[in-house]
Design a protein around this motif. Structure first.
Motif, PDB file in Angstrom:
ATOM      1  N   CYS A 252      41.860  26.362  50.297  1.00  0.00           N
ATOM      2  CA  CYS A 252      41.248  27.610  49.423  1.00  0.00           C
ATOM      3  C   CYS A 252      40.681  28.466  50.537  1.00  0.00           C
ATOM      4  O   CYS A 252      39.796  28.079  51.325  1.00  0.00           O
ATOM      5  CB  CYS A 252      40.493  27.441  48.504  1.00  0.00           C
TER       6      CYS A 252
ATOM      7  N   LYS B 195      38.386  30.526  49.308  1.00  0.00           N
ATOM      8  CA  LYS B 195      37.091  31.337  49.076  1.00  0.00           C
ATOM      9  C   LYS B 195      36.255  30.011  49.271  1.00  0.00           C
ATOM     10  O   LYS B 195      35.058  29.888  49.053  1.00  0.00           O
ATOM     11  CB  LYS B 195      36.897  31.589  47.218  1.00  0.00           C
ATOM     12  N   CYS B 196      36.890  28.514  48.319  1.00  0.00           N
ATOM     13  CA  CYS B 196      35.966  27.419  48.648  1.00  0.00           C
ATOM     14  C   CYS B 196      36.518  26.350  49.494  1.00  0.00           C
ATOM     15  O   CYS B 196      35.699  25.575  49.372  1.00  0.00           O
ATOM     16  CB  CYS B 196      35.728  26.795  47.159  1.00  0.00           C
TER      17      CYS B 196
ATOM     18  N   CYS C 264      43.421  28.318  42.180  1.00  0.00           N
ATOM     19  CA  CYS C 264      42.582  27.766  42.667  1.00  0.00           C
ATOM     20  C   CYS C 264      41.622  26.895  41.573  1.00  0.00           C
ATOM     21  O   CYS C 264      40.965  27.857  40.784  1.00  0.00           O
ATOM     22  CB  CYS C 264      40.824  27.707  43.574  1.00  0.00           C
TER      23      CYS C 264
ATOM     24  N   SER D 134      39.374  24.701  41.560  1.00  0.00           N
ATOM     25  CA  SER D 134      38.311  24.756  41.542  1.00  0.00           C
ATOM     26  C   SER D 134      36.611  25.745  41.819  1.00  0.00           C
ATOM     27  O   SER D 134      35.847  25.986  41.336  1.00  0.00           O
ATOM     28  CB  SER D 134      37.335  23.327  42.741  1.00  0.00           C
ATOM     29  N   CYS D 135      38.014  26.765  42.191  1.00  0.00           N
ATOM     30  CA  CYS D 135      36.321  28.012  41.746  1.00  0.00           C
ATOM     31  C   CYS D 135      37.320  29.309  40.836  1.00  0.00           C
ATOM     32  O   CYS D 135      36.905  30.037  41.269  1.00  0.00           O
ATOM     33  CB  CYS D 135      36.480  28.457  43.633  1.00  0.00           C
TER      34      CYS D 135
ATOM     35  N   SER E 278      39.641  31.351  41.614  1.00  0.00           N
ATOM     36  CA  SER E 278      40.527  32.677  42.503  1.00  0.00           C
ATOM     37  C   SER E 278      42.092  32.627  43.236  1.00  0.00           C
ATOM     38  O   SER E 278      42.219  31.603  43.673  1.00  0.00           O
ATOM     39  CB  SER E 278      39.182  32.111  43.980  1.00  0.00           C
TER      40      SER E 278
END
Ligand SMILES: [Zn+2]
Length: 61
Positions: free
Chosen positions: A32, A34-35, A45, A47-48, A50
């Motif tokens: 990912c 972002k994270c 995603c 977990s975040c 996005s």
């Protein structure tokens, strides 16, 4: 007129095709942006929340 195979494919050629099936079963994982978590490509995603560097899902913490 329809297509018609001219000759029988060899066992090696047939089995080479069947040997590809594991590629379909495995999900393609990407990191990912972002994270940094592993996520499935072309999916939001988990977990975040996005997608394409934009938040599209609210993740309850
Ligand atoms: Zn993420």
């Amino acid at each position: 007129m329809s297509i018609c195979p001219k000759g029988k494919h060899s066992k090696a050629r047939r089995d080479k095709r069947k040997a590809q099936s594991w590629k379909i079963a495995l999900p393609s994982l990407v990191v990912c942006g972002k994270c940094g978590e592993l996520m499935r490509s072309h999916r939001v995603c988990r977990s975040c929340g996005s997608y394409n560097k934009r938040e599209v899902l609210k993740i309850a913490e």
